[in-house]
Design an enzyme around this catalytic site. Structure first.
Site, short mmCIF file in Angstrom:
data_model
loop_
_atom_site.label_atom_id
_atom_site.label_comp_id
_atom_site.label_asym_id
_atom_site.label_seq_id
_atom_site.Cartn_x
_atom_site.Cartn_y
_atom_site.Cartn_z
N LYS A 129 0.82 -1.18 0.00
CA LYS A 129 0.00 0.00 0.00
C LYS A 129 0.87 1.25 0.00
O LYS A 129 0.46 2.30 -0.49
CB LYS A 129 -0.89 0.04 1.24
CG LYS A 129 -1.87 -1.10 1.36
CD LYS A 129 -2.68 -0.95 2.64
CE LYS A 129 -3.62 -2.14 2.80
NZ LYS A 129 -4.30 -2.10 4.09
N GLY A 130 2.04 1.14 0.58
CA GLY A 130 2.86 2.32 0.81
C GLY A 130 3.27 3.10 -0.41
O GLY A 130 3.45 4.31 -0.34
N GLU A 141 8.43 1.89 -5.41
CA GLU A 141 8.39 1.46 -4.01
C GLU A 141 8.43 2.66 -3.08
O GLU A 141 9.01 3.69 -3.42
CB GLU A 141 9.63 0.61 -3.70
CG GLU A 141 9.43 -0.87 -3.84
CD GLU A 141 8.70 -1.51 -2.68
OE1 GLU A 141 7.95 -0.82 -1.95
OE2 GLU A 141 8.85 -2.71 -2.50
N ASP A 142 7.86 2.50 -1.90
CA ASP A 142 7.99 3.54 -0.89
C ASP A 142 9.36 3.49 -0.23
O ASP A 142 10.00 4.50 -0.01
CB ASP A 142 6.87 3.46 0.16
CG ASP A 142 6.73 2.11 0.81
OD1 ASP A 142 7.44 1.15 0.45
OD2 ASP A 142 5.87 1.98 1.71
N ASP A 149 14.44 -1.78 1.90
CA ASP A 149 15.01 -2.11 3.19
C ASP A 149 16.01 -3.26 3.01
O ASP A 149 17.09 -3.05 2.49
CB ASP A 149 13.85 -2.48 4.14
CG ASP A 149 14.21 -2.39 5.60
OD1 ASP A 149 15.05 -3.18 6.05
OD2 ASP A 149 13.64 -1.54 6.30
N PHE A 182 12.67 4.16 12.11
CA PHE A 182 11.32 3.79 11.71
C PHE A 182 10.59 5.02 11.20
O PHE A 182 10.31 5.95 11.97
CB PHE A 182 10.55 3.14 12.87
CG PHE A 182 9.29 2.47 12.40
CD1 PHE A 182 9.32 1.15 11.98
CD2 PHE A 182 8.10 3.17 12.33
CE1 PHE A 182 8.16 0.53 11.52
CE2 PHE A 182 6.94 2.56 11.87
CZ PHE A 182 6.98 1.24 11.46
N ASP A 212 3.46 3.70 7.01
CA ASP A 212 2.59 3.74 8.18
C ASP A 212 3.21 3.11 9.41
O ASP A 212 4.20 2.38 9.33
CB ASP A 212 1.28 3.01 7.87
CG ASP A 212 1.45 1.51 7.84
OD1 ASP A 212 0.82 0.82 8.66
OD2 ASP A 212 2.21 1.01 6.98
N ARG A 253 0.05 7.44 7.27
CA ARG A 253 0.31 7.34 5.82
C ARG A 253 0.09 8.69 5.12
O ARG A 253 0.74 9.00 4.15
CB ARG A 253 -0.63 6.32 5.16
CG ARG A 253 -0.28 4.89 5.40
CD ARG A 253 -1.12 3.98 4.48
NE ARG A 253 -1.09 2.61 4.91
CZ ARG A 253 -0.13 1.74 4.62
NH1 ARG A 253 0.89 2.13 3.90
NH2 ARG A 253 -0.20 0.50 5.05
#
Length: 173
Positions: free
Chosen positions: A41-42, A97-98, A101, A150, A157, A163
């Site tokens: 969703k990001g 992509e958001d 990682d 984070f 989110d 978000r």
């Protein structure tokens, strides 16, 4: 206990960088169509803003993937929760992509999409956390490289909150 959010990257800085990346993509794909694949969703907030800044023809599709492993570690083995609606054979694909990682899930996704015979596959991310990388992933367009904190906002989110923040913030518990 209630968390707070500290601004890491301002709304103005995010906007400027997306403009720059949109211009780069437009130059790199001059004379072509670019097919954006948003990872939900990001990635949706970032992809919508990015698409508005790309001047070559754009089409788009969406995927939702998850990765399972032991505990909180991703195995890199992906489960498709929502697959593409259209075939990508012969298309110039840009995965949006958001955040990148560990690289495990994205690495597996690139291999899987490569089997569908696109003309090309590149990756664009709003945020990159190279300190967390355990699998090499070639990221073609990165807006911001960030420390291992984070982060929330712009699609990212914390327990489905934050978000919609127009900036990138760090959650402080």
């Amino acid at each position: 206990m209630s968390e707070t959010v500290r601004v890491l990257i301002s709304e103005d800085d995010v906007d400027k960088k997306i403009n720059e990346i949109g211009a780069m993509i437009s130059r790199d794909y001059a004379g072509k169509n670019v097919h954006l694949i948003c990872i939900l969703k990001g990635g949706v907030f970032f992809m919508c803003e990015l698409a508005k800044r790309i001047t070559v023809p754009v089409s788009m599709d969406f995927m939702k993937v998850s990765s399972y492993g032991s505990g909180t570690e991703s195995s890199g083995i992906i489960k498709i929760d929502k697959d593409l609606d259209e075939a990508i054979e012969g298309k110039d694909v840009l995965i949006v992509e958001d955040i990148v990682d560990s690289g495990r899930t994205l690495s597996s996704l690139v291999k899987m999409l490569g089997d569908r015979k696109p003309n090309s596959i590149k990756i664009c991310t709003l945020l990159d956390k190279p300190e967390r990388r355990v699998v090499h992933v070639d990221v073609d367009y990165t807006c911001f490289t960030i420390p291992d904190e984070f982060v929330v906002g712009y699609g990212l989110d914390y327990a489905q909150k934050y978000r919609n923040l127009p900036y990138i913030g760090v959650v402080e518990l």
